[in-house]
Design an enzyme around this catalytic site. Structure first.
Site, PDB file in Angstrom:
ATOM      1  N   TYR A   1       0.310 -13.369   0.268  1.00  0.00           N
ATOM      2  CA  TYR A   1       0.894 -13.214  -1.066  1.00  0.00           C
ATOM      3  C   TYR A   1       2.184 -12.416  -0.953  1.00  0.00           C
ATOM      4  O   TYR A   1       2.434 -11.745   0.046  1.00  0.00           O
ATOM      5  CB  TYR A   1      -0.084 -12.528  -2.040  1.00  0.00           C
ATOM      6  CG  TYR A   1      -0.707 -11.245  -1.558  1.00  0.00           C
ATOM      7  CD1 TYR A   1      -0.040 -10.025  -1.664  1.00  0.00           C
ATOM      8  CD2 TYR A   1      -1.996 -11.235  -1.033  1.00  0.00           C
ATOM      9  CE1 TYR A   1      -0.626  -8.838  -1.241  1.00  0.00           C
ATOM     10  CE2 TYR A   1      -2.595 -10.061  -0.602  1.00  0.00           C
ATOM     11  CZ  TYR A   1      -1.908  -8.862  -0.723  1.00  0.00           C
ATOM     12  OH  TYR A   1      -2.494  -7.696  -0.301  1.00  0.00           O
TER      13      TYR A   1
ATOM     14  N   ASP B   1     -13.558   6.267   0.020  1.00  0.00           N
ATOM     15  CA  ASP B   1     -14.244   5.774   1.212  1.00  0.00           C
ATOM     16  C   ASP B   1     -15.228   6.781   1.797  1.00  0.00           C
ATOM     17  O   ASP B   1     -16.130   6.400   2.549  1.00  0.00           O
ATOM     18  CB  ASP B   1     -13.221   5.388   2.289  1.00  0.00           C
ATOM     19  CG  ASP B   1     -12.614   4.016   2.048  1.00  0.00           C
ATOM     20  OD1 ASP B   1     -12.998   3.360   1.055  1.00  0.00           O
ATOM     21  OD2 ASP B   1     -11.745   3.597   2.840  1.00  0.00           O
TER      22      ASP B   1
ATOM     23  N   ARG C   1       0.830  -1.216   0.000  1.00  0.00           N
ATOM     24  CA  ARG C   1       0.000   0.000   0.000  1.00  0.00           C
ATOM     25  C   ARG C   1       0.860   1.261   0.000  1.00  0.00           C
ATOM     26  O   ARG C   1       0.576   2.225  -0.719  1.00  0.00           O
ATOM     27  CB  ARG C   1      -0.928  -0.010   1.221  1.00  0.00           C
ATOM     28  CG  ARG C   1      -1.824   1.203   1.347  1.00  0.00           C
ATOM     29  CD  ARG C   1      -2.712   1.105   2.563  1.00  0.00           C
ATOM     30  NE  ARG C   1      -3.736   0.092   2.403  1.00  0.00           N
ATOM     31  CZ  ARG C   1      -4.936   0.326   1.855  1.00  0.00           C
ATOM     32  NH1 ARG C   1      -5.253   1.540   1.431  1.00  0.00           N
ATOM     33  NH2 ARG C   1      -5.823  -0.631   1.755  1.00  0.00           N
TER      34      ARG C   1
END
Length: 419
Positions: free
Chosen positions: A213, A290, A106
């Protein structure tokens, strides 16, 4: 009005990606971030083709790929016995949709957009907590905590789950799922078990799931452990604590339990979303990311939807310029609001349903597992509506998939017994 064309409130991935997109139109954009510096908290992100398509349009895809990992497969396993339930061939998925499925840290994606904004000349301001929004002649204004008023023809509120601007449109509150997420990134040499970094793996179990992952070219393993908190269900304030984490995963398979020792135990993320709303625009103030549509994480589309929002808004501003080149702000906002709320409503509600499916127990779990094992490997009917090109107009929005009821598993059993 000031000489700023657009004020964006919020310097997260949605705010920065939108700022970069708008600046490419020649607009002067100012980003107000409440923190002392720009940055992101968290670990990995999955970027589906509907996002990597936009990154390619922005000229950022190759850089993103160099920072992340492009895996070969996505695999769903049962968290209790570890057996494989279904998978996606992500290389075939790339051929189908034209763009890759990738995973990235991120903070790396955020840093990529931050660097792009700085290079493009976006004005980036920190320690700017916006406390109020208002309409103004020819635009809108924001007021920061220190009493400063800033004005622009357009204000984009990318101010997150607890958006101040959203209160202009609806009096609602975040909805608790009673689920909590723990995260952890581990350098590969520190792992005590072999891990196939060519796969994105999710283990689904009763009231819990576990994802892992690779990140940063395969140097790190990203892990996410999510579970339903009994304390939250009981209405207690202190919920999602490490003791609940251990209890939630005690009955899972060895591969899942071995990952628990690498989770960060000093912080956790309680999972909230909000009910969908259809109105995102009030005058010259528009919600984005968001602030408009916070989802639960099960479809891995939260950051992607924010990036899509900015791309759609920018495409309509590009399309709707007056004869003298001036933006048609109101026309672009109307076009933006005509298409994005419905798509994001679908994602938010599907994410809720997907979470319920992942966390089944008892006979329902057995039915789900049987249906997943019978899924054709090249069946993309459940991804076409979201992984295809981002719709610019309502008529471009593809139809939703047809849900398969759990009871269909009983037909499979009856058929096999009859055979």
């Amino acid at each position: 009005m000031s000489n700023v064309d657009v004020i964006i409130v919020g310097g997260g991935i949605g705010g920065l990606s939108t700022a970069f997109a708008l600046t490419r139109l020649g607009l002067k954009v100012q980003v107000l971030e409440q923190a002392p510096e720009f940055g992101e908290v968290g670990a990995g992100l999955q970027l589906a083709p509907n996002c990597t398509r936009i990154l390619d349009d922005y000229g950022l895809l190759d850089k993103a790929k160099s920072l992340g990992v492009v895996p070969d497969r996505m695999v769903m396993r049962d968290a209790l016995d570890g057996s494989e339930l279904t998978s996606l061939d992500l290389r075939d998925l790339e051929r189908t949709y034209g763009y890759p499925y990738m995973v990235i840290h991120r903070s790396d994606l955020h840093g990529l957009f931050l660097e792009a904004c700085r290079t493009a000349g976006v004005e980036l301001l920190t320690e700017q907590r916006v406390t109020a929004y208002a309409q103004a002649e020819g635009g809108a204004t924001v007021v920061t905590e220190d009493g400063t008023t800033r004005a622009a023809p357009l204000v984009v509120a990318a101010d997150g789950l607890h958006s101040v601007a959203r209160k202009l449109l609806v009096d609602d509150e975040p909805v608790s799922s009673s689920y909590v997420a723990y995260r952890g990134t581990v350098p590969i040499p520190e792992l005590t078990r072999p891990v196939d970094l060519s796969e994105v793996v999710v283990y689904v179990g009763p009231r819990c799931h576990f994802v892992h992952y690779g990140l940063r070219g395969g140097d790190l393993l990203n892990q996410v452990a999510v579970f339903q908190s009994p304390k939250a269900l009981a209405g207690l304030e202190d919920w999602g604590t490490p003791d609940e984490l251990d209890t939630a995963f005690a009955a899972t398979c060895d591969d899942v339990r071995s990952g628990m020792s690498h989770m960060w135990r000093d912080k956790w993320w309680r999972m909230f979303d909000r009910d969908p709303i259809s109105t995102w625009v009030r005058g010259r103030i528009a919600l984005l990311g968001d602030a408009a549509h916070p989802p639960l994480q099960y479809m891995a589309q939260g950051a992607i939807m924010a990036i899509e929002d900015g791309w759609v808004l920018t495409e309509h501003l590009k399309r709707l310029r007056a004869g003298d080149g001036a933006p048609d702000w109101d026309g672009a906002l109307a076009a933006y609001e005509a298409v994005r709320p419905e798509h994001c409503r679908r994602v938010v509600l599907t994410a809720r349903a997907w979470g319920e499916l992942w966390h089944l127990d008892g006979r329902a779990r057995e039915q789900r597992n049987l249906l997943l094992r019978h899924r054709a490997i090249d069946d993309y009917s459940f991804t076409d509506w979201v992984y295809g090109p981002t719709a610019l107009f309502p008529e471009d929005e593809p139809p939703m998939f047809e849900p398969i009821p759990l009871a269909a598993a009983d037909l499979i059993v009856s058929s096999s017994q009859a055979g």
